[in-house]
Motif scaffolding. Structure first.
Motif, PDB file in Angstrom:
ATOM      1  N   ASP A 129      12.406 -22.255  -3.782  1.00 55.96           N
ATOM      2  CA  ASP A 129      12.125 -23.124  -2.658  1.00 55.96           C
ATOM      3  C   ASP A 129      10.708 -23.099  -2.237  1.00 55.96           C
ATOM      4  N   LEU A 130      10.708 -22.681  -0.991  1.00 60.07           N
ATOM      5  CA  LEU A 130       9.212 -22.765  -0.380  1.00 60.07           C
ATOM      6  C   LEU A 130       8.379 -21.962  -0.963  1.00 60.07           C
ATOM      7  N   PHE A 131       9.536 -20.763  -1.550  1.00 55.98           N
ATOM      8  CA  PHE A 131       8.391 -19.603  -1.891  1.00 55.98           C
ATOM      9  C   PHE A 131       7.999 -19.884  -3.054  1.00 55.98           C
ATOM     10  N   GLU A 132       8.102 -20.635  -4.388  1.00 55.89           N
ATOM     11  CA  GLU A 132       8.387 -20.821  -5.462  1.00 55.89           C
ATOM     12  C   GLU A 132       7.431 -22.126  -5.868  1.00 55.89           C
ATOM     13  N   ASN A 142      12.237 -28.419   6.351  1.00 57.33           N
ATOM     14  CA  ASN A 142      12.541 -27.590   5.244  1.00 57.33           C
ATOM     15  C   ASN A 142      13.265 -26.943   5.697  1.00 57.33           C
ATOM     16  N   CYS A 143      15.018 -26.392   4.653  1.00 58.14           N
ATOM     17  CA  CYS A 143      15.250 -25.054   4.726  1.00 58.14           C
ATOM     18  C   CYS A 143      14.874 -24.094   4.134  1.00 58.14           C
ATOM     19  N   CYS A 144      14.490 -22.557   3.937  1.00 62.52           N
ATOM     20  CA  CYS A 144      13.874 -21.631   3.084  1.00 62.52           C
ATOM     21  C   CYS A 144      15.255 -21.046   2.517  1.00 62.52           C
ATOM     22  N   GLY A 145      16.228 -20.725   1.786  1.00 65.09           N
ATOM     23  CA  GLY A 145      16.945 -19.139   1.532  1.00 65.09           C
ATOM     24  C   GLY A 145      18.097 -20.325   1.976  1.00 65.09           C
ATOM     25  N   ALA A 146      19.189 -19.346   1.926  1.00 63.02           N
ATOM     26  CA  ALA A 146      20.952 -19.907   2.777  1.00 63.02           C
ATOM     27  C   ALA A 146      21.403 -19.413   4.324  1.00 63.02           C
ATOM     28  N   ASP A 147      20.684 -18.353   4.358  1.00 64.10           N
ATOM     29  CA  ASP A 147      20.670 -18.048   5.685  1.00 64.10           C
ATOM     30  C   ASP A 147      19.605 -19.095   6.666  1.00 64.10           C
ATOM     31  N   ALA A 148      18.899 -20.000   5.875  1.00 63.03           N
ATOM     32  CA  ALA A 148      17.989 -20.233   7.004  1.00 63.03           C
ATOM     33  C   ALA A 148      18.745 -22.188   6.642  1.00 63.03           C
ATOM     34  N   TRP A 149      19.994 -22.204   5.836  1.00 62.44           N
ATOM     35  CA  TRP A 149      20.189 -23.316   5.714  1.00 62.44           C
ATOM     36  C   TRP A 149      20.109 -24.052   4.267  1.00 62.44           C
ATOM     37  N   VAL A 197      20.858 -26.339  -1.854  1.00 55.55           N
ATOM     38  CA  VAL A 197      20.719 -27.358  -2.336  1.00 55.55           C
ATOM     39  C   VAL A 197      18.921 -26.147  -2.767  1.00 55.55           C
ATOM     40  N   PHE A 198      18.984 -25.629  -3.886  1.00 54.99           N
ATOM     41  CA  PHE A 198      17.926 -24.770  -4.217  1.00 54.99           C
ATOM     42  C   PHE A 198      16.611 -25.289  -5.130  1.00 54.99           C
ATOM     43  N   HIS A 199      16.279 -26.542  -4.412  1.00 55.40           N
ATOM     44  CA  HIS A 199      15.196 -27.467  -5.218  1.00 55.40           C
ATOM     45  C   HIS A 199      14.608 -27.828  -4.240  1.00 55.40           C
ATOM     46  N   PHE A 200      13.685 -27.507  -3.666  1.00 56.47           N
ATOM     47  CA  PHE A 200      12.646 -27.793  -3.049  1.00 56.47           C
ATOM     48  C   PHE A 200      12.281 -28.610  -2.341  1.00 56.47           C
ATOM     49  N   HIS A 201      13.124 -29.356  -1.344  1.00 60.32           N
ATOM     50  CA  HIS A 201      13.165 -30.855  -0.273  1.00 60.32           C
ATOM     51  C   HIS A 201      12.520 -30.623   1.003  1.00 60.32           C
ATOM     52  N   LEU A 202      12.181 -31.940   1.241  1.00 57.49           N
ATOM     53  CA  LEU A 202      11.512 -31.958   2.711  1.00 57.49           C
ATOM     54  C   LEU A 202      12.641 -32.803   2.928  1.00 57.49           C
ATOM     55  N   HIS A 203      13.234 -32.595   3.845  1.00 59.22           N
ATOM     56  CA  HIS A 203      13.953 -33.683   4.560  1.00 59.22           C
ATOM     57  C   HIS A 203      12.883 -35.238   5.821  1.00 59.22           C
TER      58      HIS A 203
END
Length: 151
Positions: free
Chosen positions: A50-53, A86-93, A96-102
């Motif tokens: 995610d964004l933090f990693e 970008n959604c970071c974390g399940a509670d932020a929608w 898929v837990f691989h960083f991505h930008l829509h």
């Protein structure tokens, strides 16, 4: 690469997808659950959750690739605008837990655009709460900066 990651499988070529662009660091492909016509994803080839990693280098590469693709998408799809999300974390929608930008083209014509805002822009927030939260964040960032400078 993460053997359990859908997006790593896309980069490896083992998961069907529609590729849009690729360079040394990034990979872009069409979203199979699009919010609008032309909705796509830009990811780093190297797995990060995610964004933090994500590494600063990969984040910069993904952002620059998204910008380049967004410019082309507006022209090619005759879109009226673009959202980068970008959604970071399940509670932020994040699903898929691989960083991505829509990269989401936006259209005045709602037959091409199914996204709606989850909040009302232009609705003023509580000024005291905004001040309190802004001050807390600024203090935390100042602390991080001074700790970094001391190291």
């Amino acid at each position: 690469m993460n053997n359990q990651c859908l997006f790593c499988g896309i980069v490896a070529g083992s998961v069907p997808h529609v590729k849009v662009a690729e360079d040394e660091t990034t990979y872009a492909f069409m979203d199979i659950n699009p919010g609008s016509n032309g909705h796509l994803l830009v990811i780093p080839k190297r797995h990060s959750k995610d964004l933090f990693e994500i590494s600063p280098e990969d984040l910069a590469a993904v952002t620059l690739a998204a910008q380049r693709i967004a410019k082309s998408a507006v022209e090619v799809f005759e879109a009226d605008g673009i959202n980068l999300l970008n959604c970071c974390g399940a509670d932020a929608w994040q699903t898929v837990f691989h960083f991505h930008l829509h990269v989401i083209p936006r259209y005045i014509d709602k037959t091409k655009d199914r996204l709606v805002l989850p909040w009302q822009p232009g609705t003023l927030g509580d000024p005291d709460l905004i001040e309190t939260l802004g001050s807390k964040l600024a203090t935390s960032l100042d602390r991080q900066l001074s700790t970094t400078m001391e190291s």
